[in-house]
Each structure stands twice: as structure tokens, then as C-alpha cells.
Design a protein around this motif. Structure first.
Motif, PDB file in Angstrom:
ATOM      1  N   TYR A 381     -11.106  12.686  -0.228  1.00  0.00           N
ATOM      2  CA  TYR A 381     -11.018  11.370  -0.858  1.00  0.00           C
ATOM      3  C   TYR A 381      -9.580  11.001  -1.204  1.00  0.00           C
ATOM      4  O   TYR A 381      -9.217   9.817  -1.200  1.00  0.00           O
ATOM      5  N   LEU A 384      -8.252   9.725   2.127  1.00  0.00           N
ATOM      6  CA  LEU A 384      -8.862   8.427   2.438  1.00  0.00           C
ATOM      7  C   LEU A 384      -8.279   7.313   1.576  1.00  0.00           C
ATOM      8  O   LEU A 384      -8.016   6.202   2.068  1.00  0.00           O
ATOM      9  N   GLU A 385      -8.083   7.586   0.306  1.00  0.00           N
ATOM     10  CA  GLU A 385      -7.508   6.571  -0.573  1.00  0.00           C
ATOM     11  C   GLU A 385      -6.075   6.243  -0.173  1.00  0.00           C
ATOM     12  O   GLU A 385      -5.674   5.067  -0.175  1.00  0.00           O
ATOM     13  N   ALA A 388      -6.206   4.069   2.972  1.00  0.00           N
ATOM     14  CA  ALA A 388      -6.604   2.690   2.655  1.00  0.00           C
ATOM     15  C   ALA A 388      -5.454   1.939   1.993  1.00  0.00           C
ATOM     16  O   ALA A 388      -5.210   0.759   2.307  1.00  0.00           O
ATOM     17  N   LEU A 389      -4.738   2.600   1.101  1.00  0.00           N
ATOM     18  CA  LEU A 389      -3.607   1.956   0.438  1.00  0.00           C
ATOM     19  C   LEU A 389      -2.462   1.704   1.417  1.00  0.00           C
ATOM     20  O   LEU A 389      -1.759   0.687   1.310  1.00  0.00           O
ATOM     21  N   ILE A 391      -2.801   1.084   4.657  1.00  0.00           N
ATOM     22  CA  ILE A 391      -3.204  -0.081   5.455  1.00  0.00           C
ATOM     23  C   ILE A 391      -3.009  -1.369   4.647  1.00  0.00           C
ATOM     24  O   ILE A 391      -2.526  -2.387   5.171  1.00  0.00           O
ATOM     25  N   GLY A 392      -3.400  -1.341   3.375  1.00  0.00           N
ATOM     26  CA  GLY A 392      -3.204  -2.519   2.542  1.00  0.00           C
ATOM     27  C   GLY A 392      -1.743  -2.860   2.337  1.00  0.00           C
ATOM     28  O   GLY A 392      -1.379  -4.035   2.258  1.00  0.00           O
ATOM     29  N   CYS A 404      -1.078  -1.480  -4.125  1.00  0.00           N
ATOM     30  CA  CYS A 404      -1.031  -0.255  -3.315  1.00  0.00           C
ATOM     31  C   CYS A 404       0.044   0.702  -3.820  1.00  0.00           C
ATOM     32  O   CYS A 404      -0.163   1.918  -3.863  1.00  0.00           O
ATOM     33  N   ARG A 533     -16.017   5.530  -4.120  1.00  0.00           N
ATOM     34  CA  ARG A 533     -16.504   4.782  -2.965  1.00  0.00           C
ATOM     35  C   ARG A 533     -16.593   3.295  -3.274  1.00  0.00           C
ATOM     36  O   ARG A 533     -16.226   2.442  -2.444  1.00  0.00           O
ATOM     37  N   LEU A 536     -13.118   1.783  -3.285  1.00  0.00           N
ATOM     38  CA  LEU A 536     -12.611   1.607  -1.919  1.00  0.00           C
ATOM     39  C   LEU A 536     -13.236   0.382  -1.248  1.00  0.00           C
ATOM     40  O   LEU A 536     -12.546  -0.389  -0.575  1.00  0.00           O
ATOM     41  N   ALA A 540     -11.291  -3.028  -0.121  1.00  0.00           N
ATOM     42  CA  ALA A 540     -11.341  -3.552   1.249  1.00  0.00           C
ATOM     43  C   ALA A 540     -11.759  -5.028   1.263  1.00  0.00           C
ATOM     44  O   ALA A 540     -11.165  -5.847   1.978  1.00  0.00           O
ATOM     45  N   THR A 543      -8.860  -7.117  -0.041  1.00  0.00           N
ATOM     46  CA  THR A 543      -7.790  -7.224   0.950  1.00  0.00           C
ATOM     47  C   THR A 543      -8.149  -8.231   2.032  1.00  0.00           C
ATOM     48  O   THR A 543      -7.311  -9.079   2.421  1.00  0.00           O
TER      49      THR A 543
END
Length: 566
Positions: A381, A384-385, A388-389, A391-392, A404, A533, A536, A540, A543
């Protein structure tokens, strides 16, 4: 190929679990060292928060774009009807030295030439008679304010203000870059950025330059007006055009007014809801941990959980203060609450994994196996976090990028504090347990599904090969002799229950411990990681929404610009 990938994935998972097992052994062997290191790190990283964060502060909470100064629209926020405190006009300056000789010139020359332009622009502005009439004047002069550096009472911010608008002082300064960076800059107030008209990272001015290539330096001259006059702005542009080359911006930007609404001054009472939330969560953790039978101090565990989250938040703000990252996005007040939810969920997961290991094991084995069971999920996790950050962050939207940056720092610091602060606290708690408490817990585990423990190879110290006498392997007693009675007790009870089940009359019920709603909720949270979860998924959606909103707005501006050109 699919089988190979599964095999590699399983090998990677085993290596991660083995690494957490080895760290658990290290943490249990030296809990004071790990705890001292985490506390020292917390003090160092939290120091900028205490020294640079000041109350009260003002931050913008709402921004509204309009094509007219006075807006009468249902979509407009209610504060639009209030009288503006000031009208701000910025003149963006982009400079470059021509011709540039990289062998004879240094980046200091580019910065000096750019800042020297600010003095000339200031002279031109105050040479206009209407500027003195419309400018915003200071009611009183204070030595600590930027306006007191100017001989005129009109509020004008520019890089020239750093040298008190004195050209002679500027020319005598041999270290102008050092002087610029000496200006005070805090988390919520940065005088240097105010005088430059933009964050220093966007101006091209750096403390150290690696090469002597040609540099473009950009800054802004900010003028404050008490009243707005379109004619005065037009005359100023005509005067500036005589000495400087003006870059014509799109017509859509020329007629756009940006209206910013600021908070009233914050006081300590504004932070009471946040402090109260942390106290309530500590009480909740205490009542939840009461159902953990294998815990010595419920209040100590609750305090350690909340202290882990609070210290993580302080360290994050301290790092942001040191990096000049300020949270000005609308809704940034929810950041501490998101941090609280994520941090408490991680502490719940680690606690449940460590506590529900067999009590007959020694403390070192319990900590090591507990971390190995939860380590893979923690790492998964965490990665994954961060993805995701990342990508943001590449969306290039300032609101998303700010969130982010703050979240990436918090997630990393929380990951560190969970392992180097909370895990040693669990070690001290388990060491305080007595034999009677272990026996009671062993009886309860008869009805629970205990996870199977893996056999890990002994931890090898790499320094033992270099200096074997100093790092000699000491024989340690894995568990006390009295702890072995727990295994005998468990075997007797299993044999007893087996005899009861083998009787003809199956009416004799096997006693089972009461299942608490709080424990069911905690098991669900630790099993599903529902909080992380959910965060996240919400991130998403947020964003995508901002991408759609900002993208449609930019497309609308480009279409208007193309129509005007056509």
C-alpha cells in the motif's frame, strides 16, 4: 510465462516478509536504540514547524475568475458582494543578458541585471501622477513591514525592496543572491516570494548554479491600488512600452479579474476541533484496545498510536516548512484528518498482527513474525500510494500537485514512524506481560485461527565477519522456563474438548469468548484496509474531476482566443 511471473512475485513477497522478520528481530533486540532514533528524528524534523509556523495566519480559501469587476451572478460566491480591500496589479518581467559570454560571465550577472530592472520600473510607476492618487497607502509605518522600506507610503512590492529601494546599496552588494535568500521565508508567510512576485523556484534564481549558460530571470512588480482605474493601467502600459518590449497576452487574460477571498486571522481556538479529534481518537483506540487481551497497558498503546500520527504530522509540516511548501489549496484543512485516518489504520494492522501471535513465543519472535505477516501489505500500500501520488503530480494542476507533495512526505514519514517508533512501543508492552496474562490469552486462542508461522533463517550480522569479537553471537534464552507451561495447558484443553466432542450426547456446548462489535469493526478494517482504499478511490475521482474541469476551461480559453484571432 504466467507461472514464472507468479513464482517471481511469490519470491519477492517472501523476501519482503523475510526483511520485516529480520527487522523485527533487530527492533526487539534494541528497542531503546530504535525508539531513541525515532524521537531524535522527530525533534529535528519538527523543529521548523515550531520555529516557522506562526499563529495567527491568513490563507486564501476561495478564488473566483470573472470578466467583470462587479459580478451579479447566482454562481458567484456570496463574498463577491463585499467591498474589496485592495486592487492588485502585477507587472511580470522577463529578463536576459544579451549578448551572453559563458566564459566571462557568471549567473550572478544575469540576476544582477534582472534585479536592476526593478529599480527602473519603480521609477516609471511613481513618475505617473495618477499612481500616487490611487495607490494603497499605509496607515502606519512599522519597521518589520515591507512597506517601511520604501520612502513612499504607497505599497509596491518588487525585488528592489530587498535593498530598501536604494540603488547605491544594491550596487555595493557583492553577494546579491545570498541577500535574496536571507529574506525570511516561513510555511505560511514568505517575504522573499512576496517581493519577487512568485515562488523563487519559478524565477530562475538559485543559491548555486552548476553551469554558466545563459539564464532567463523572471519576477513581478506588484502594485496595490485603493481604487481601480482602467485608464491609469493603460497609461502605465504606454509608458512602460517606451522603454521595454511588452509581450501581448491573450485578450481573454487581459479582461479577466481574479478575485481572492482570505480567511480572517486564525487563532488557537481554530485548531481546537483538530486537537479534540485527536483526543477522541485516542480514547477510541483505548476502548478498542481493551478487547486486545494480550496488551499490558491500554492507555500506553492508545497514547503511542496517537503520538505516532501526531508526530508524523508535525514532521511532515516541518519538512514542508524547510522546503518552502505551503498548503494554500482550498480544503487543505482536511489534510490532518486524512493523516489521522491513515496513521491509525496502520497502527491497528500492526497491533493485531503482533498481538495475535502465539504467547508461548518470546517477545523477539512475536515482534518478528507479527511484522513479517503485515510487512508485505504495508509495503504494497505504501508503493501504491506513492504511484498514485506520482501520477497525480504529473497532471500539472497546482491543487493536485500540492496535495501530492504533502501526502508523499506524510506517507513516507508515517511508514518510518510505524517501524521505528510504534514497533518498539509494542516491544516494551509485550515485555511487561506476566505469565497469568499469557495463560488467559492462550485459552482464548483455542477458538481463534492462528496464522501459520514460517521458518526464517537466523539473522546474520555482516559486521561479524569484519570484527567477530566485537559482534560475537550471544546465546539468548528464547523464552522463560515458565512459559513452557502454556503449551502444556493448551494441549490439555485440546484433549479435554476432544473427549467432550466424542461423547454420544452432543449437547455439551463448547464455551466461546464473546465477540465484540468493536473487534468485528477492527478486524474488518485491518483485513480490508478500507480506509486507505477509500482514500485512493476518492483521490482518483478528485483528480479526474479537476482534470476535466481545468481541461475544459483551458479549451474554452483557446477557442475564444482562436475566434478573436480569426
Amino acid at each position: 510465462m504466467d507461472d514464472r511471473m507468479k513464482l517471481r512475485w511469490k519470491e519477492a513477497k517472501d523476501r519482503v516478509e523475510n526483511a520485516y522478520h529480520d527487522y523485527g528481530r533487530l527492533c526487539a533486540a534494541h528497542p531503546r536504540a530504535c525508539l531513541s532514533m525515532s524521537l531524535l528524528t522527530m525533534i529535528v524534523l519538527s523543529y521548523p514547524t515550531v520555529t516557522q509556523l506562526r499563529l495567527p495566519v491568513s490563507t486564501p480559501i476561495d478564488v473566483f475568475w470573472s470578466e467583470h469587476l462587479h459580478v451579479n451572478d447566482n454562481i458567484a460566491p456570496p463574498w463577491i458582494a463585499e467591498n474589496p480591500a485592495s486592487y492588485i496589479q502585477q507587472f511580470i518581467v522577463s529578463t536576459a543578458v544579451e549578448p551572453w559570454n559563458a566564459t566571462e560571465m557568471a549567473p550572478d550577472n544575469a540576476v544582477r541585471a534582472a534585479v536592476g530592472t526593478a529599480f527602473r520600473i519603480r521609477e516609471i510607476l511613481f513618475a505617473e501622477p495618477s499612481v500616487e492618487e490611487l495607490c494603497l497607502r499605509l496607515a502606519t509605518q512599522r519597521h518589520s513591514s515591507a512597506g517601511s522600506r520604501s520612502k513612499s507610503l504607497c505599497v509596491l512590492l518588487s525585488p528592489a525592496t530587498i535593498w530598501y529601494n536604494d540603488v547605491q546599496k544594491f550596487r555595493e552588494d557583492d553577494h546579491i543572491i545570498e541577500t535574496i535568500f536571507n529574506e525570511q521565508c516561513k510555511t505560511t508567510f514568505c517575504m522573499r516570494d512576496l517581493l519577487l512576485g512568485a515562488p523563487i523556484a519559478a524565477t530562475g534564481i538559485k543559491q548555486k548554479y552548476q553551469t554558466h549558460r545563459k539564464r532567463n530571470i523572471e519576477f513581478a512588480v506588484t502594485m496595490f491600488f485603493a481604487r481601480y482605474s482602467k485608464k491609469v493601467i493603460s497609461r502605465i502600459k504606454e509608458t512602460l512600452e517606451k522603454e521595454f518590449e511588452l509581450v501581448h497576452t491573450p485578450a481573454n487574460d487581459e479582461r479577466t479579474f481574479v478575485q481572492v477571498y482570505f480567511h480572517p486571522l486564525k487563532t488557537f481556538s481554530d485548531y481546537i476541533p483538530l486537537i479534540s479529534t485527536y483526543l477522541v481518537c485516542m480514547i477510541y483506540v483505548y476502548y478498542s484496545s481493551r478487547k486486545f487481551n494480550m496488551v499490558a497497558s491500554r492507555w500506553g498503546l492508545a497514547f503511542a498510536s496517537c503520538f505516532t500520527v501526531a508526530s508524523t504530522l508535525l514532521m511532515t509540516t516541518g519538512i514542508c516548512a524547510n522546503l518552502d511548501l505551503s498548503t494554500t489549496t482550498r480544503g487543505s484543512e482536511v489534510y490532518p484528518y486524512i493523516a489521522l485516518i491513515m496513521g491509525l489504520e496502520n497502527t491497528f494492522c500492526i497491533t493485531r498482527s503482533v498481538v495475535y501471535t502465539p504467547p508461548s513465543l518470546d517477545v523477539s519472535s512475536r515482534i518478528a513474525h507479527g511484522l513479517s505477516q503485515e510487512g508485505y501489505k504495508l509495503t504494497k500500500y505504501y508503493i501504491l500510494e506513492l504511484l498514485a501520488l506520482l501520477i497525480g503530480f504529473f497532471t500539472r494542476i497546482s491543487d493536485i500537485q500540492e496535495f501530492c507533495q504533502f501526502s508523499a512526505i506524510f506517507v513516507t514519514v508515517d511508514f518510518y514512524m510505524q517501524l521505528f517508533f510504534y514497533a518498539p512501543c509494542l516491544t516494551f508492552d509485550l515485555q511487561r506481560l506476566g505469565l497469568e496474562e499469557k495463560r488467559k490469552f492462550a485459552e482464548l486462542l483455542l477458538y481463534e485461527e492462528i496464522p501459520r508461522l514460517k521458518n526464517y533463517s537466523p539473522v546474520n550480522c555482516p559486521l561479524r565477519k569484519v570484527w567477530p569479537k566485537l559482534f560475537e553471537m550471544k546465546k539468548m534464552q528464547k523464552r522463560r522456563l515458565s512459559d513452557s507451561d502454556i503449551e502444556i495447558l493448551k494441549e490439555e484443553q485440546r484433549r479435554l474438548f476432544h473427549d467432550v466432542d466424542s461423547k454420544d450426547d452432543g449437547d455439551v456446548p463448547i464455551p466461546r469468548p464473546d465477540e465484540s462489535i468493536r473487534m468485528k469493526v477492527m478486524y474488518f478494517i485491518t483485513r480490508t484496509r478500507i480506509a486507505q482504499r477509500t482514500i485512493l478511490v476518492v483521490f482518483a475521482i478528485w483528480t479526474v474531476f479537476l482534470l476535466f474541469f481545468v481541461g475544459s476551461r483551458q479549451l474554452g480559453m483557446e477557442s475564444d482566443l482562436s475566434i478573436e484571432r480569426g
